[in-house]
Design an enzyme around this catalytic site. Structure first.
Site, PDB file in Angstrom:
ATOM      1  CB  CYS A  42     -38.639  -2.567 -14.247  1.00  0.00           C
ATOM      2  SG  CYS A  42     -40.115  -3.459 -13.851  1.00  0.00           S
ATOM      3  CD  GLU A  49     -40.065  -7.498 -11.405  1.00  0.00           C
ATOM      4  OE1 GLU A  49     -40.055  -6.387 -11.957  1.00  0.00           O
ATOM      5  OE2 GLU A  49     -41.083  -8.029 -10.930  1.00  0.00           O
ATOM      6  CB  VAL A  93     -32.213  -1.377  -2.954  1.00  0.00           C
ATOM      7  CG1 VAL A  93     -32.869  -1.979  -1.716  1.00  0.00           C
ATOM      8  CG2 VAL A  93     -32.098   0.134  -2.832  1.00  0.00           C
ATOM      9  CB  ALA A  94     -31.743  -5.873  -5.965  1.00  0.00           C
TER      10      ALA A  94
END
Lengths: 501, 501, 501, 501
Positions: free
Chosen positions: B282, B247, B232-233
């Site tokens: 993460c 992030e 998605v980033a």
């Protein structure tokens, strides 16, 4: 081969600028027609942690301090600064003083990073941790392989400042300067090599934009600095998935506040801001908002007088490289169709010249458009279209119309430089607090152009925005934050394994 | 309406977590099915210069200092912290202590920005100019309308820290938290309103990702902070033309150096790093590189023992929200086909549970793969694939194989956290100097998880990389540089108009 | 007149150092026998706000950037650096390399403050105020008229670094260098004048200490920097009522930790730290604490070997200017009366020399004293007496005696440099956390001497303590904080006079 | 015993202030008549490296963050703030609002150092070294045992801010508050103990000055902060050989510039600056210089009106603790003998009161003295004598007399606060650039009093000058620079012992 220069005399004679006007051919002969492979391979050899960082080859910070001191000294020699000034003039149409300004700023920038000042850029900070043996430390880390793309209008200053910034922080850059002017940087590379720059630290490429784009897509640098047009900037941002810092165009504005003083001085600054380098600075004044108190002064007639003393012979007015005469005349025509607008001065092509028709050649031009008309949706895009040439809009506003002016500013797209000409602190804070231009001059002597190496220059309001030249700009553009948290212990005496969580 | 909450009691009773396991419904009932118009309109009302900046409404910096002090005090009350801890547990599968950790970090973060500390974030600097009356001053400027998108695994900490950071610097954020867990932030918004947050300062939206993407494309916020998956980033980076801070995921590594000490402690940290929150951080340890000196210790058997005491009842192991059991088993199977690889422990589904099959349910798992095999192009992508669950790779290296380990690290894509477990300064500097992870722990007590509010957390090596929580992170993510150059004069006595340039 | 130099050739030939040994006359002929009046009057002409500050003559910051760049370039020329190296040697007994070190550090310091770096020292910061129009800004302000007194052992480095620091920040200094060596600075003043230093910015005086004291009492400078003996420092602190910054003696220590490695290297550093410049550095190693693990190594015999290769011909050992041979022999004798103490090497006068008896001439000397004896009140003062010559104490400690070592350090009076030779982070933090020396080297390559211009050098633990050379040192010693709080308004609309308070 | 409090209810009722006027006995009953031994012994137990530093007990930074957050919250409770406000009023003659101001500033200060902000004060910086393994790091180090002496006029704010600053940085302070008012701090110590302050961290002593002096001479603290009269300050500076930071008196000035605006507002600020707390602030306006443009305004008559509404009942005017009525009348008389001087208002004793004659009781007083007369050597000392009471000098200056005003300022001895009331940037920079007061307010809303916790407060122009409250002030006053230079190696491969130097 890979863009680094052969040992040859860096100071061969160049022809004076007059020749340029006859054969304004650019530097296409500098284009190297080899495959991109060697460039890609060279970039890929540089790891992500860079050529140096605070834990790797710190002696290279000192090396760059030395190179900077030596190169600064070279540029301080009249023979060398004159050489570069003339060379700049040969490819970029600007007066001797404007061209010399680039050399001078470059020299001062290099002085700023002499001695230990490069390693001071890598200054980190640390904070005590939670227990004995723990401490967190924030470092500036390089990106490793990076790219730099710079435009035609500052053939020396922009590439040197960005290139050295990239190198200082430990990156390995590939540099592409607009090929029309890249001979300047080609010569400067030789000077830097002469001062100790390791040839393998920088790749220098001459190519058109399309080839460079292809290279970027394949080599995938960790960061790309682009200075140039908004159109290309936006494309690069998408192509490189946002791994960019951008410094693109600006429709830069100046507001004259209610306090009318030093009309001669302000007129002179307006003339310089709008027309020096024939308006081909990204910081050039594109629109002037005058408080009504100034309208009754002699300001406009003085600006007109100053604009009219500009002449082709000394390049105080000259060729426009990205907009044709025709396009400027057409723009003028459209603007004059707006009710209440009028030509203040200029508006005609230059005469008696041999500038090729692919370039523009226009007298310094000012067009008045009423504020109310500017704000109309039908006119706004037209009036605030950036013309990268000697062309400005002038308007005025009444005491109670500042909100309209601010509205006009808010709707602009790029926010580079600006000027608020007033010594009234309350007027200043009102305008500054409601605008966002990255480099904003305030006070009676405010200007939009002429940013030196000692303060930040760059757009604001955009997370992709780049800065140039200052320690802050270098750290922002050419390094990222890395935090090392030391946690040496000792493990507390009698520590026992706690329950899982 | 626009996401801000109605006045209602913020501390109604919630059911204990056991219920969750029966009906793990997420928070779809919180989804508001209205058009996007009001959100877009609300964002567009915020100018680019923000809700406040050093020249506009500076009293709002103090307001946010007050809000922070009050909210921190609220979270310090056992009744309130327990409420949020339990609420987090209800939607995000983690132990009480892990959930409480979020509340505690949030409290400490808010304490950090009490009193004048918000305005201290807006600290600027100034440098003398070239002549009397001139001074350049670098400010931190807001972006104005911004967006924040945060994931499911930290339902309180990530949204509060990023939201408050955005607000502190003068932005107006729209906040979207993963809708499975957004009830936590919904309750926190009520607490913040109770502590003085002006409702119109934040828009809070519950939606799926597609709707949010649509909103972003229309509203065009000046900056978007995204915390979540790399996929998605990367899409957002393109859609928003790079106006993002990201992030995203990390395949986080830990290296055990040559000095073997405190095996119990190191084993415990390894277990926590790999399996707390069922590996859904993460920062979770995804791969462990052991120096051969450790191979002969009892480390692996101790890690195994610790992993095996984890149990569903107290959520020290639990549901995996984004990877199914089947997918993890499949991944295990593929890994075990690599020559020399072997299952160290785990590798089986959890038993006796009612976790729906759309989620994963796996015992803490470790798979050994030989270093040489990891580096082979055919295996590398497979071995370094991030599994957002209780799953890690373990390998070892010989004294002279550190270069191979570093090569493996260099080839990874995301560089979030890392740990170098050694008290040998020369080993440490060797590894640190040749890697780039943004948050790297070093020393015998090094870990990969558990980053608090007092040091930077975020990836390095990417100009789009975000940070969270510290003053530096807030300033980087939520503000940009703006330089005001004051130039008041006076114009020198006897000044005369110079020639044009 | 007032100490500034007449235009004369700065680079006349000087005799080589050998001549010095024959007629070590000092520079009494440089003493100017005039009344103090002109000096007092000159100082009094400088106002408290200095020659420049951020609001006065900011162009002078640039002037000093220029002077620094030019002077640095001059010192980078072999002809010039050789001149100063030889000149230093002529008056201060040190080897060519040690003397050249001063010139090199001075050059690098000047490079560090080239270009804009002087004005960057005057960087201020600002914080938003309570209401619109208010902002507080912290500046670095000069003291105005100041004094600098520097010792014989660094005739170039100390005076230039302190003098330029004082000037950079806007002060007007009067400089007194120990008259035995002031010819070096006298020549350097000519070089600085040549590079643009305005003669009226600095007064340079040659006098004895008594005269200088008289001058200070009458002229009452706002700040006095003194580098020299503790005795004079304490007197000045009282005479000038604490308006001083001091860098006085140190009984500098080195601790060798438990990890024995690179014995050759450590021995070499010990030899240099104790005996370079014949021990006449305020940073010289005065006492060495060896962990018992080192006692069994060849360290001591290696140090002995290195000490014994020092010879008068190249001034690797030479005259001691402030302690006679007799005094050193007497000190040795007293030390050897302590039970368990012994002479490790040296302890005898130099032979075959013409050093006048008012100076000392001693072979490099080491005396072992047991730790337990050192700590006894009857011995402590004797053992820790600073001998400004080639003289050190060596002791050792057992694994469990570190607390005794730390106790010995705590009881010392001055805390200048120190070294902790160990790569064990836990040992390092234990020693560092329990000591206070201002410049402490840590790690296997730790030393006590050789501080360059890139890091802080100065004592800690004393509010009067000075630093030298770095930006932080300059700002601390040569400027003070001044806060300007802007409060422009506007007064809020409808404001009414509130009740008295 | 050693000054730390027994567990007792910190909030017993206190009598209202009216009682105080009857029996203004001070707090002599709080004086402990024990020998100084325990205090000296307690101080001597603290080593020079302090109770904590970045390498020792870093968890104590967090402890102080917690104490600060809790104490701030306590002071935010109306019941507690009212208690302290009334208690302050009981011993220090000021209005409720002025006394509350102290409590509020103290609360905000404590908020500022909540959470991690104490450890952020210990932030260090690091710079890469010359070779691999080397890095220099600058820390803030405590002094260890220190002393704090604070005056009567701010019984809560000054001691708390300095005490906490000292503690934050790792020092162990002994605190002496003027015994007339020390009950306030005695109660505050109980509150701090309640919030977690370890009793052994602070010694609290009640004594007269002579005893304290004796204690200091014996205990020899590493640093002493003194706030109080210049006379005592100078004595301490000598007694303690300059190991002091001082904040002493100021003859604070205000200049009204040429731009006359908001006369009501400026008059109100003048009244407050001169007469709040009956002029017993070290920041009180002692002299007012009016530009002639103001002379023709109603300013003076407005100030007079405001001064005359002050009354004893609410302590907007009240007892003067260090100057008798008689002394003030005598001073008035002498001033009125200067040619051209006149009484503007006041000049008479207060009526209908029971203030003991050892204190002063005077109506708010202003005396006009012509500028020319002020500057005469015969008058200057008299006119600029600080009267720590409701007493000010007013004068005016003509357009071309600014230089005379600046001359008057230059000749003053202490340089604490100042105000330049003007919105003319050029006037402001002219005055600011030629003065040195440490806390200078500039702009139409400029004042001399009311410094809060968010900006620096302290004198400038003196190396002994202290600051209070801000992070910068705390770091300057309560810590010193210590540099650790890490040099781990490795020693370069093939390194060989070089020749001696």
């Amino acid at each position: 081969m890979l863009g680094h220069t052969e040992p040859s005399s860096p100071f061969e004679n160049v022809f004076p600028f007059q020749i340029l006007l006859v054969r304004y051919l650019g530097t296409s002969t500098w284009r190297i027609n080899i495959s991109l492979e060697p460039f890609i391979e060279s970039l890929s050899k540089c790891p992500k942690h860079g050529l140096h960082n605070p834990f790797k080859s710190p002696e290279r910070y000192l090396l760059y301090g030395d190179i900077s001191a030596k190169a600064a000294h070279m540029l301080s020699l009249p023979k060398v600064s004159n050489f570069f000034t003339r060379l700049i003039q040969r490819v970029s149409p600007k007066s001797y003083k404007q061209a010399f300004g680039e050399v001078y700023v470059t020299q001062k920038f290099l002085e700023n990073f002499s001695g230990d000042q490069v390693r001071f850029l890598a200054r980190s900070f640390a904070v005590p941790g939670n227990h004995i043996g723990q401490q967190s430390q924030g470092y500036r880390w390089p990106y490793g392989p990076v790219a730099i793309i710079t435009p035609f209008n500052f053939p020396l200053e922009i590439p040197v400042l960005q290139l050295m910034g990239a190198l200082y922080m430990g990156n390995k850059p590939i540099l592409k300067v607009d090929s029309k002017v890249s001979i300047v940087m080609e010569q400067m590379m030789r000077l830097l090599h002469h001062c100790g720059l390791p040839p393998e630290d920088v790749d220098f490429i001459n190519s058109d934009g399309k080839t460079m784009n292809e290279l970027l897509m394949e080599a995938n640098p960790r960061m790309t600095l682009f200075t140039g047009s908004s159109r290309v900037a936006e494309k690069l941002a998408v192509d490189l998935k946002g791994r960019v810092k951008l410094e693109d165009a600006g429709f830069d504005w100046k507001i004259l506040g209610p306090d009318v003083e030093e009309v001669d001085y302000v007129a002179w600054v307006c003339d310089q801001d709008a027309y020096e380098c024939s308006g081909q600075k990204c910081s050039a004044q594109s629109i002037l908002f005058m408080h009504e108190n100034w309208s009754t002064s002699s300001l406009i007639s003085k600006i007109k007088g100053l604009a009219e003393r500009r002449k082709l012979e000394d390049l105080t007015i000259g060729p426009v490289l990205t907009v044709t005469t025709e396009a400027m005349l057409e723009h003028k025509k459209k603007l004059l169709q707006i009710p209440g607008s009028k030509l203040l001065f200029g508006g005609e092509p230059l005469e008696n010249h041999s500038i090729p028709t692919i370039y523009g050649a226009m007298k310094p031009t000012s067009i008045y458009v009423p504020l109310e008309e500017i704000l109309k949706p039908a006119n706004y895009e037209l009036v605030t279209k950036e013309i990268f040439g000697p062309f400005q809009i002038i308007t005025d506003y009444k005491k109670d119309q500042l909100a309209m002016v601010l509205d006009a500013l808010e709707r602009m797209h790029a926010h580079l430089t600006a000027a608020v000409v007033s010594n009234d602190p309350i007027f200043l804070q009102d305008v500054i607090g409601k605008t966002v231009n990255g480099t904003t001059y305030a006070g009676l002597r405010a200007r939009t152009t002429g940013a030196p190496q000692n303060h930040w220059f760059g757009p604001a309001g955009d997370p992709r925005g780049a800065g140039i030249g200052t320690p802050e700009a270098i750290k922002l553009v050419w390094s990222c934050h890395r935090e090392i948290i030391y946690d040496f212990g000792p493990v507390p005496r009698g520590w026992e394994i706690p329950p899982s969580t």
